[in-house]
Scaffold this motif. Structure first.
Motif, mmCIF file in Angstrom:
data_model
loop_
_atom_site.group_PDB
_atom_site.id
_atom_site.type_symbol
_atom_site.label_atom_id
_atom_site.label_comp_id
_atom_site.label_asym_id
_atom_site.label_seq_id
_atom_site.Cartn_x
_atom_site.Cartn_y
_atom_site.Cartn_z
ATOM 1 N N TYR A 27 -1.566 8.667 -10.158
ATOM 2 C CA TYR A 27 -2.242 9.962 -10.220
ATOM 3 C C TYR A 27 -1.482 11.020 -9.425
ATOM 4 O O TYR A 27 -1.872 12.185 -9.405
ATOM 5 C CB TYR A 27 -3.687 9.855 -9.716
ATOM 6 C CG TYR A 27 -3.804 9.241 -8.341
ATOM 7 C CD1 TYR A 27 -3.570 9.997 -7.206
ATOM 8 C CD2 TYR A 27 -4.130 7.894 -8.181
ATOM 9 C CE1 TYR A 27 -3.650 9.443 -5.947
ATOM 10 C CE2 TYR A 27 -4.221 7.331 -6.924
ATOM 11 C CZ TYR A 27 -3.975 8.118 -5.811
ATOM 12 O OH TYR A 27 -4.052 7.562 -4.562
ATOM 13 N N GLY A 67 2.410 13.754 4.021
ATOM 14 C CA GLY A 67 3.657 13.775 3.267
ATOM 15 C C GLY A 67 3.358 13.956 1.789
ATOM 16 O O GLY A 67 2.301 14.480 1.448
ATOM 17 N N GLY A 68 4.220 13.434 0.991
ATOM 18 C CA GLY A 68 5.010 12.224 0.969
ATOM 19 C C GLY A 68 4.430 11.177 1.929
ATOM 20 O O GLY A 68 3.268 11.245 2.280
ATOM 21 N N GLU A 69 5.280 10.270 2.301
ATOM 22 C CA GLU A 69 4.806 9.251 3.235
ATOM 23 C C GLU A 69 5.405 9.538 4.618
ATOM 24 O O GLU A 69 6.610 9.354 4.821
ATOM 25 C CB GLU A 69 5.190 7.850 2.722
ATOM 26 C CG GLU A 69 4.881 6.732 3.673
ATOM 27 C CD GLU A 69 3.487 6.800 4.291
ATOM 28 O OE1 GLU A 69 2.510 7.131 3.604
ATOM 29 O OE2 GLU A 69 3.364 6.520 5.502
ATOM 30 N N THR A 95 -2.029 10.941 7.998
ATOM 31 C CA THR A 95 -2.456 10.311 6.743
ATOM 32 C C THR A 95 -1.297 9.486 6.205
ATOM 33 O O THR A 95 -0.179 9.998 6.086
ATOM 34 C CB THR A 95 -2.841 11.374 5.696
ATOM 35 O OG1 THR A 95 -3.923 12.141 6.195
ATOM 36 C CG2 THR A 95 -3.288 10.728 4.389
ATOM 37 N N THR A 96 -1.563 8.224 5.885
ATOM 38 C CA THR A 96 -0.489 7.327 5.446
ATOM 39 C C THR A 96 -0.972 6.433 4.321
ATOM 40 O O THR A 96 -2.173 6.160 4.210
ATOM 41 C CB THR A 96 -0.015 6.441 6.630
ATOM 42 O OG1 THR A 96 0.913 5.470 6.133
ATOM 43 C CG2 THR A 96 -1.156 5.722 7.327
ATOM 44 N N SER A 119 -4.742 5.694 2.902
ATOM 45 C CA SER A 119 -5.120 5.818 1.498
ATOM 46 C C SER A 119 -5.040 4.448 0.848
ATOM 47 O O SER A 119 -3.993 3.793 0.895
ATOM 48 C CB SER A 119 -4.157 6.777 0.785
ATOM 49 O OG SER A 119 -4.094 7.981 1.503
ATOM 50 N N VAL A 160 -9.383 7.373 -3.816
ATOM 51 C CA VAL A 160 -9.539 8.320 -4.926
ATOM 52 C C VAL A 160 -10.193 7.541 -6.072
ATOM 53 O O VAL A 160 -9.621 6.557 -6.554
ATOM 54 C CB VAL A 160 -8.175 8.893 -5.378
ATOM 55 C CG1 VAL A 160 -8.360 9.890 -6.509
ATOM 56 C CG2 VAL A 160 -7.448 9.543 -4.218
ATOM 57 N N MET A 190 -8.321 14.985 -8.301
ATOM 58 C CA MET A 190 -8.048 16.421 -8.429
ATOM 59 C C MET A 190 -6.922 16.699 -9.433
ATOM 60 O O MET A 190 -6.018 15.888 -9.590
ATOM 61 C CB MET A 190 -7.629 16.986 -7.071
ATOM 62 C CG MET A 190 -8.701 16.884 -6.027
ATOM 63 S SD MET A 190 -8.150 17.613 -4.475
ATOM 64 C CE MET A 190 -7.368 16.248 -3.674
ATOM 65 N N MET A 322 1.682 17.191 -5.070
ATOM 66 C CA MET A 322 0.880 16.870 -3.881
ATOM 67 C C MET A 322 1.755 16.290 -2.759
ATOM 68 O O MET A 322 1.546 16.561 -1.589
ATOM 69 C CB MET A 322 -0.151 15.841 -4.306
ATOM 70 C CG MET A 322 -1.252 15.613 -3.348
ATOM 71 S SD MET A 322 -2.436 16.927 -3.483
ATOM 72 C CE MET A 322 -3.794 16.038 -4.182
HETATM 73 N N1 SAM Z 1 1.465 9.250 1.197
HETATM 74 C C1 SAM Z 1 0.355 9.463 2.054
HETATM 75 C C2 SAM Z 1 -0.894 8.837 1.488
HETATM 76 O O1 SAM Z 1 -0.922 8.478 0.319
HETATM 77 O O2 SAM Z 1 -1.846 8.742 2.263
HETATM 78 C C3 SAM Z 1 0.083 10.920 2.389
HETATM 79 C C4 SAM Z 1 0.255 11.942 1.292
HETATM 80 S S1 SAM Z 1 -0.846 11.773 -0.093
HETATM 81 C C5 SAM Z 1 -0.319 13.118 -1.123
HETATM 82 C C6 SAM Z 1 -2.372 12.342 0.634
HETATM 83 C C7 SAM Z 1 -3.626 12.004 -0.113
HETATM 84 O O3 SAM Z 1 -3.646 12.716 -1.325
HETATM 85 C C8 SAM Z 1 -3.796 10.525 -0.459
HETATM 86 O O4 SAM Z 1 -5.035 10.072 0.071
HETATM 87 C C9 SAM Z 1 -3.826 10.522 -1.958
HETATM 88 O O5 SAM Z 1 -4.660 9.510 -2.465
HETATM 89 C C10 SAM Z 1 -4.336 11.918 -2.257
HETATM 90 N N2 SAM Z 1 -4.046 12.371 -3.619
HETATM 91 C C11 SAM Z 1 -2.850 12.486 -4.228
HETATM 92 N N3 SAM Z 1 -2.995 12.946 -5.492
HETATM 93 C C12 SAM Z 1 -4.337 13.126 -5.674
HETATM 94 C C13 SAM Z 1 -5.154 13.603 -6.752
HETATM 95 N N4 SAM Z 1 -4.616 14.002 -7.914
HETATM 96 N N5 SAM Z 1 -6.493 13.662 -6.562
HETATM 97 C C14 SAM Z 1 -7.051 13.283 -5.392
HETATM 98 N N6 SAM Z 1 -6.341 12.857 -4.334
HETATM 99 C C15 SAM Z 1 -5.003 12.772 -4.467
#
Ligand code: SAM
Ligand code: SF4
Length: 327
Positions: A27, A67-69, A95-96, A119, A160, A190, A322
């Motif tokens: 996603y 991030g990213g990570e 956030t990781t 996540s 999510v 989202m 994102m």
């Molecule tokens: N890589 C790290 C992680 O996954 O926690 C940090 C960055 S990631 C972009 C941050 C959060 O955005 C994560 O919890 C991820 O699940 C969420 N995320 C990314 N795309 C999304 C989407 N389309 N809808 C909802 N949450 C989203």
């Protein structure tokens, strides 16, 4: 104190330290990843620290690294140690995706990190591979245990919820709160990123999720505090952990938005769903004084939109992924 034109108090900065990632969640990203920002355009840690010092002096008191990570960027622990020395930061979190958390949890805690959000969208090993296109469920699970031992609390698990992907796991995630001191937060899917095509029908709304949880046991509301952000909090009687519901799509929480974002390449973003960006990198690199950087912050505040446009005809998916914003 910092206020935007809609009288919202802005005290929270989310910093994306890298657009690179070691997973490929469906996603969020395509299989092949997304074109990365060239290294020379990424802010150095010293540059980020300078921006943070100025912003904190103006009223930012909560910082989240994402991030990213974030854990794949070299030197992250030392960076956290330097951030945590800045007077005025009351809450420093990260956030990781949890893949590297087992190796880093204790060092991050020692460096001054207060807490982590992890996540995790499934508790099933095979499904983890299908969602993230990588193996690693066990590693994330060990990372969660390590974060508990390191007292990086409150530890929040972000799930999510997507129809047809993991909607049958709402209850099993909630069950975790009975035996572990974790906050399980369900987040609506989202329309952002370069992941698989977003369809409104794939969203599990917070209303639907809440209904499912209430069929398990009565949900007891918890009053929000300043660390909750947009989550609505609940717990089950006798549970060690909590439940959080976050509805960016169905539940307009923009009225309480308190945040700005800093991208890896040095742009301040005023809203997750708007492409409005205020550059700071070129200012940093062209010898700008603190006062000029402070003006960039005030400019970003001025341009913060009142609310996002998802659910309206004006809505356009944002250009940046994102992972390059810091979700
Ligand atoms: N890589 C790290 C992680 O996954 O926690 C940090 C960055 S990631 C972009 C941050 C959060 O955005 C994560 O919890 C991820 O699940 C969420 N995320 C990314 N795309 C999304 C989407 N389309 N809808 C909802 N949450 C989203
Ligand atoms: Fe990476 Fe986080 Fe995006 Fe997954 S959600 S691909 S872990 S940035």
């Amino acid at each position: 104190m910092l206020f935007d034109p809609f009288q919202r108090r802005i005290n929270y900065l989310r910093i994306s330290v890298t657009d690179r990632c070691n997973l490929r969640c469906r996603y969020c990203m395509p299989e092949e990843g997304i074109p990365t920002i060239p290294h020379e355009k990424i802010l150095t840690y010293e540059e980020i620290l300078r921006v943070v010092r100025i912003f904190v002096a103006e009223g930012i008191s909560k910082i989240r690294l994402t991030g990213g990570e974030p854990l794949i960027r070299k030197g992250i622990v030392e960076f956290v140690a330097n951030l945590s020395k800045i007077d005025g930061i009351k809450d420093l979190s990260l956030t990781t995706n949890g893949i590297l958390l087992k190796d880093f949890a204790r060092d991050l805690k020692r460096a001054g990190l207060n807490r982590v959000n992890i996540s995790l969208d499934t508790l099933q090993k095979d499904r983890f591979y299908r969602i993230t296109r990588r193996n690693g469920f066990e590693r994330v699970w060990e990372g969660i245990q390590e974060a508990i031992h390191a007292h990086l609390s409150p530890i929040k698990i972000n799930m999510v919820a997507i129809r047809g992907m993991n909607d049958d796991e709402i209850e099993s995630f909630a069950q975790l709160t009975f035996r572990l001191p974790l906050t399980v937060r369900y987040i609506e899917y989202m329309p952002s990123g370069n992941g698989e095509e977003w369809k409104e029908g794939s969203i599990l709304t917070v209303k639907e999720i809440k209904g499912r949880l209430e069929r398990m046991a009565p949900l007891i509301p918890i009053a929000s505090n300043s660390l909750d952000g947009p989550a609505r909090r609940f717990h089950f009687e006798g549970a060690l952990g909590e439940i959080g519901l976050i509805g960016p799509v169905s539940d307009h929480f923009c009225g309480n938005c308190n945040r700005l974002r800093l991208t890896p390449d040095g742009k301040i973003r005023t809203c997750l769903f708007s492409d409005e960006e205020i550059d700071v990198r070129e200012y940093l690199r062209n010898g700008a004084g603190d006062e000029e950087l402070r003006e960039r912050l005030l400019e970003a505040l001025k341009r913060k939109p009142e609310k996002h446009q998802i659910n309206t005809r004006q809505f356009k998916k944002c250009q940046r992924n994102m992972s390059a914003i810091g979700g």
